[in-house]
Design an enzyme around this catalytic site. Sequence first.
Site, short mmCIF file in Angstrom:
data_model
loop_
_atom_site.label_atom_id
_atom_site.label_comp_id
_atom_site.label_asym_id
_atom_site.label_seq_id
_atom_site.Cartn_x
_atom_site.Cartn_y
_atom_site.Cartn_z
N CYS A 281 -6.22 -3.78 -1.68
CA CYS A 281 -7.23 -4.09 -0.68
C CYS A 281 -6.95 -3.56 0.40
O CYS A 281 -7.92 -3.76 1.21
CB CYS A 281 -7.22 -5.97 -0.63
SG CYS A 281 -5.68 -6.50 -0.13
N SER B 172 3.03 -2.09 5.23
CA SER B 172 1.95 -3.09 4.94
C SER B 172 1.31 -3.81 6.01
O SER B 172 1.77 -3.62 7.25
CB SER B 172 2.70 -4.27 4.03
OG SER B 172 2.86 -3.77 2.49
N GLU C 92 6.01 -7.39 3.26
CA GLU C 92 5.19 -8.47 2.12
C GLU C 92 5.81 -7.89 0.64
O GLU C 92 5.93 -6.56 0.35
CB GLU C 92 3.86 -8.43 2.26
CG GLU C 92 3.01 -6.98 2.24
CD GLU C 92 2.42 -6.67 0.72
OE1 GLU C 92 2.68 -7.59 0.07
OE2 GLU C 92 1.71 -5.89 0.89
N GLN D 279 4.53 -8.14 -2.46
CA GLN D 279 3.36 -7.84 -3.24
C GLN D 279 3.14 -6.38 -3.41
O GLN D 279 2.76 -6.02 -4.69
CB GLN D 279 2.13 -8.68 -2.76
CG GLN D 279 0.92 -8.51 -3.92
CD GLN D 279 -0.21 -9.31 -3.52
OE1 GLN D 279 -0.30 -9.79 -2.03
NE2 GLN D 279 -1.30 -9.34 -4.35
#
Length: 416
Positions: free
Chosen positions: A50, A105, A110, A112
């Site tokens: 995203c 990020s 993070e 993920q």
Amino acid sequence: MSLVAIGINHKTATVDLREKVAFSPDKIHDAMKSLASRTRSGEAVIVSTCNRTELYCNNGDETDIIEWLEEYHGLEHQDVAPCLYNYHGQEAVRHLMRVASGLDSLILGEPQILGQVKQAFVKAKEAGTVALTIDRLFQNTFSVAKKVRTETEIGAAAVSVAFAAVSMAKHIFSSLSTTKVLLIGAGETIELVAKHLKDNGVASMVVANRTLERAQSMCEEFNATAITLAQIPDFLPKADIVISSTASPLPILGKGMVEKALKQRRHQPMLLVDIAVPRDIEPEVADLDDAFLYTVDDLHSIIEQNKASRKEAAEQAELITEEQSHLFMEWVRSLESVDSIREYRSQSMAIKDELVERALNKLAQGGDTEQVLVELANRLTNRLIHAPTQALTVASRQGDLNTLGQLRTALGLDKN
């Protein structure tokens, strides 16, 4: 070998452009094969999340790769080019390591993103666009990301876009203990959101997903209710908070659906957080009086606080990525030396085979053995020392003492 990284992310482009260059999961396999065909090595990996779309290629031309990206998505060069960044060689290696370690990020550190990079690598292997160099690059990158997390505090109280979304909800609602939440999607991001919501004592959660079985599996862990996407209109009026993250190419929630839900809520406010790219919620929803719509681009205040608290850990992590990218490039250069050594050895063996065959023919014709062997030795010596002799002569004539010294060392002339 020439490693190239070309990309676009949350720092260089708006969500509008990012969603235009994103690759949907069902198309990324063919996209990687298409991209790899534009490189000399057939090696390419696409990381599409995203917040970023990045193309990693070995032996690819930067201009050609950018043209491919624009052609694939049907975009004009002037719309894309100003937002692109590109890295080559060690800088490309370091960039990937920084990305996988969470240093690049939206929310510093993070975790993920590492899973997303691993998933991209797996898909590239399935597409057959991974060979020696890219394979080693990504395997090393995963080790570096692990090293960063174990040797620094970058992963302490790990956060993500999911954490930021829940933090925003806590900021708007003084307590989540009385709020009802509708989660759209059942992927890794929504699962993280559900975990943070549960940790903050949310009153109830409903998970809507295209595949009901996946939603039910997740709901068992978080004591939530699973529904299909078609059931959203029935549950939307009951939701105080809506957080959405799917891979849908089209919006899930339209302005009309939200407007109808707000009327049924008697215009009690509704917080909607869209962390998907492409967006799950129509931007026009923000025009409704009682709807408060946020996207990933609206999470900057939380992100900045996070960056400040992790600055020292990030500095340590940067040193690790710098060191490890340097070591990787040493390995790449060693491959180049292996090729040179193999070529030189092959050339020398060809000379030897040619001269030995000539000597054997002379012996077969009755030539004097001693004379043939001496001639073989002399010819072999002259042929093998021809190239280094020429190099020494040129360096000497040009007064290139540095090259001359290196040649003397390489040839063992300074040992005595």
